[in-house]
Motif scaffolding. Structure first.
Motif, short mmCIF file in Angstrom:
data_model
loop_
_atom_site.label_atom_id
_atom_site.label_comp_id
_atom_site.label_asym_id
_atom_site.label_seq_id
_atom_site.Cartn_x
_atom_site.Cartn_y
_atom_site.Cartn_z
N LEU A 45 46.13 -90.64 3.81
CA LEU A 45 46.01 -91.15 5.32
C LEU A 45 47.68 -92.42 4.45
O LEU A 45 48.11 -92.59 5.51
CB LEU A 45 45.42 -91.95 4.79
N GLY A 46 47.30 -91.89 2.85
CA GLY A 46 48.65 -92.55 2.67
C GLY A 46 48.74 -93.14 0.94
O GLY A 46 47.82 -92.42 0.10
N PRO A 47 49.39 -94.27 0.24
CA PRO A 47 49.71 -93.62 -1.18
C PRO A 47 48.20 -94.73 -1.63
O PRO A 47 47.96 -95.98 -1.47
CB PRO A 47 50.69 -95.02 -1.39
N PHE A 48 47.73 -93.84 -2.57
CA PHE A 48 46.87 -94.71 -3.32
C PHE A 48 46.53 -94.53 -4.76
O PHE A 48 47.02 -93.68 -5.51
CB PHE A 48 45.18 -94.23 -2.68
N ALA A 49 45.89 -95.23 -5.57
CA ALA A 49 45.86 -95.44 -6.55
C ALA A 49 44.29 -96.17 -7.37
O ALA A 49 43.27 -96.78 -6.49
CB ALA A 49 46.99 -96.04 -8.15
N LEU A 50 43.15 -94.82 -7.97
CA LEU A 50 42.35 -95.32 -8.55
C LEU A 50 42.49 -96.75 -9.70
O LEU A 50 43.25 -96.25 -10.97
CB LEU A 50 41.15 -94.68 -8.92
N VAL A 51 42.21 -98.11 -9.42
CA VAL A 51 42.01 -99.14 -10.63
C VAL A 51 40.69 -99.18 -11.52
O VAL A 51 40.45 -99.86 -10.58
CB VAL A 51 43.04 -100.51 -10.04
N ASP A 52 40.80 -98.94 -12.70
CA ASP A 52 39.63 -98.91 -12.93
C ASP A 52 38.25 -98.67 -12.59
O ASP A 52 37.54 -98.91 -11.93
CB ASP A 52 39.57 -100.65 -13.16
N GLY A 53 38.99 -97.45 -11.53
CA GLY A 53 37.57 -96.86 -11.42
C GLY A 53 37.73 -96.73 -9.27
O GLY A 53 37.01 -96.79 -8.47
N GLU A 54 38.53 -98.32 -8.96
CA GLU A 54 37.99 -98.86 -8.01
C GLU A 54 39.10 -98.37 -6.72
O GLU A 54 41.18 -98.38 -7.34
CB GLU A 54 38.12 -99.93 -8.29
N LEU A 55 39.40 -97.82 -5.38
CA LEU A 55 40.21 -96.83 -4.85
C LEU A 55 40.95 -98.45 -4.24
O LEU A 55 40.36 -99.35 -3.88
CB LEU A 55 39.72 -96.30 -3.83
N ILE A 56 42.39 -98.29 -4.61
CA ILE A 56 43.19 -99.24 -3.96
C ILE A 56 44.43 -98.24 -3.13
O ILE A 56 44.38 -97.38 -3.45
CB ILE A 56 44.12 -99.96 -4.93
N GLN A 57 44.47 -98.26 -1.88
CA GLN A 57 44.10 -97.67 -0.90
C GLN A 57 45.80 -99.17 -0.50
O GLN A 57 45.93 -100.36 -0.29
CB GLN A 57 43.96 -97.88 0.10
N ALA A 58 47.11 -98.32 0.20
CA ALA A 58 47.84 -99.02 1.20
C ALA A 58 48.98 -98.00 1.94
O ALA A 58 49.64 -97.17 1.43
CB ALA A 58 49.10 -100.10 -0.32
N ASP A 59 49.70 -99.89 2.11
CA ASP A 59 50.55 -98.66 3.68
C ASP A 59 51.78 -98.48 3.17
O ASP A 59 52.08 -97.12 3.68
CB ASP A 59 50.89 -99.35 4.96
N SER A 60 52.46 -98.49 1.75
CA SER A 60 53.64 -98.38 1.17
C SER A 60 53.64 -98.48 0.04
O SER A 60 52.07 -99.20 -0.97
CB SER A 60 54.76 -99.21 1.93
N VAL A 61 54.45 -97.60 -1.35
CA VAL A 61 54.57 -97.77 -2.57
C VAL A 61 54.55 -99.06 -2.60
O VAL A 61 53.63 -99.30 -4.26
CB VAL A 61 55.43 -96.81 -2.90
N GLU A 62 55.75 -99.73 -2.72
CA GLU A 62 55.46 -101.05 -2.93
C GLU A 62 54.53 -102.02 -2.70
O GLU A 62 53.97 -103.00 -3.41
CB GLU A 62 56.90 -101.56 -1.91
N GLU A 63 53.82 -101.65 -1.63
CA GLU A 63 52.84 -102.73 -0.91
C GLU A 63 51.32 -101.98 -2.35
O GLU A 63 51.10 -102.95 -2.88
CB GLU A 63 51.76 -102.60 0.19
N LEU A 64 51.70 -100.91 -2.53
CA LEU A 64 50.58 -100.68 -3.35
C LEU A 64 50.26 -101.00 -4.92
O LEU A 64 49.89 -101.45 -5.84
CB LEU A 64 50.07 -99.23 -3.71
N TYR A 65 51.88 -100.66 -5.31
CA TYR A 65 52.10 -101.48 -6.49
C TYR A 65 51.98 -103.40 -6.72
O TYR A 65 51.23 -103.08 -7.79
CB TYR A 65 54.07 -101.76 -6.54
N GLU A 66 52.24 -103.75 -5.74
CA GLU A 66 52.06 -105.61 -5.33
C GLU A 66 49.82 -104.95 -5.93
O GLU A 66 49.65 -106.14 -6.92
CB GLU A 66 52.37 -106.34 -4.70
N MET A 67 49.89 -104.78 -5.27
CA MET A 67 48.51 -104.38 -5.01
C MET A 67 47.21 -104.21 -6.58
O MET A 67 46.17 -104.84 -6.77
CB MET A 67 47.55 -103.94 -4.25
N ILE A 68 47.95 -103.21 -6.78
CA ILE A 68 47.81 -102.93 -8.48
C ILE A 68 48.11 -103.70 -9.72
O ILE A 68 47.23 -104.73 -10.06
CB ILE A 68 48.29 -101.42 -8.88
N LYS A 69 49.37 -104.81 -9.55
CA LYS A 69 49.36 -105.36 -10.33
C LYS A 69 48.61 -106.89 -10.33
O LYS A 69 47.99 -107.30 -11.44
CB LYS A 69 50.93 -106.37 -9.99
N GLU A 70 48.28 -107.70 -8.59
CA GLU A 70 47.14 -108.10 -8.41
C GLU A 70 45.67 -107.52 -9.04
O GLU A 70 45.14 -108.87 -9.81
CB GLU A 70 46.95 -108.41 -6.56
#
Length: 72
Positions: A45-70
């Motif tokens: 569906l789009g860019p994602f990462a797991l942060v401490d085991g929690e799925l973080i999904q975003a519409d763009s890499v830039e948004e994912l970057y901000e969500m990870i930092k938060e």
């Protein structure tokens, strides 16, 4: 120490560059790249990462970057 995991299969969305950026930018954070994280439906569906085991999904890499930092 927090851990951020990226899936190699998700690199088409630009997450490889994000993984490298986070690894160089953040202290006290482990950035891992796995062949497959088992989130194939989310991966398609789009860019994602797991942060401490929690799925973080975003519409763009830039948004994912901000969500990870938060999240950290």
């Amino acid at each position: 120490m927090s851990e951020i995991s990226f899936c190699e299969n998700n690199f088409a969305y630009g997450t490889e560059e994000l993984a490298n950026k986070l690894e160089n930018e953040l202290d006290g954070v482990s950035v891992e790249v796995e062949a497959c994280l088992g989130y194939c439906g989310d991966c398609a569906l789009g860019p994602f990462a797991l942060v401490d085991g929690e799925l973080i999904q975003a519409d763009s890499v830039e948004e994912l970057y901000e969500m990870i930092k938060e999240e950290l």
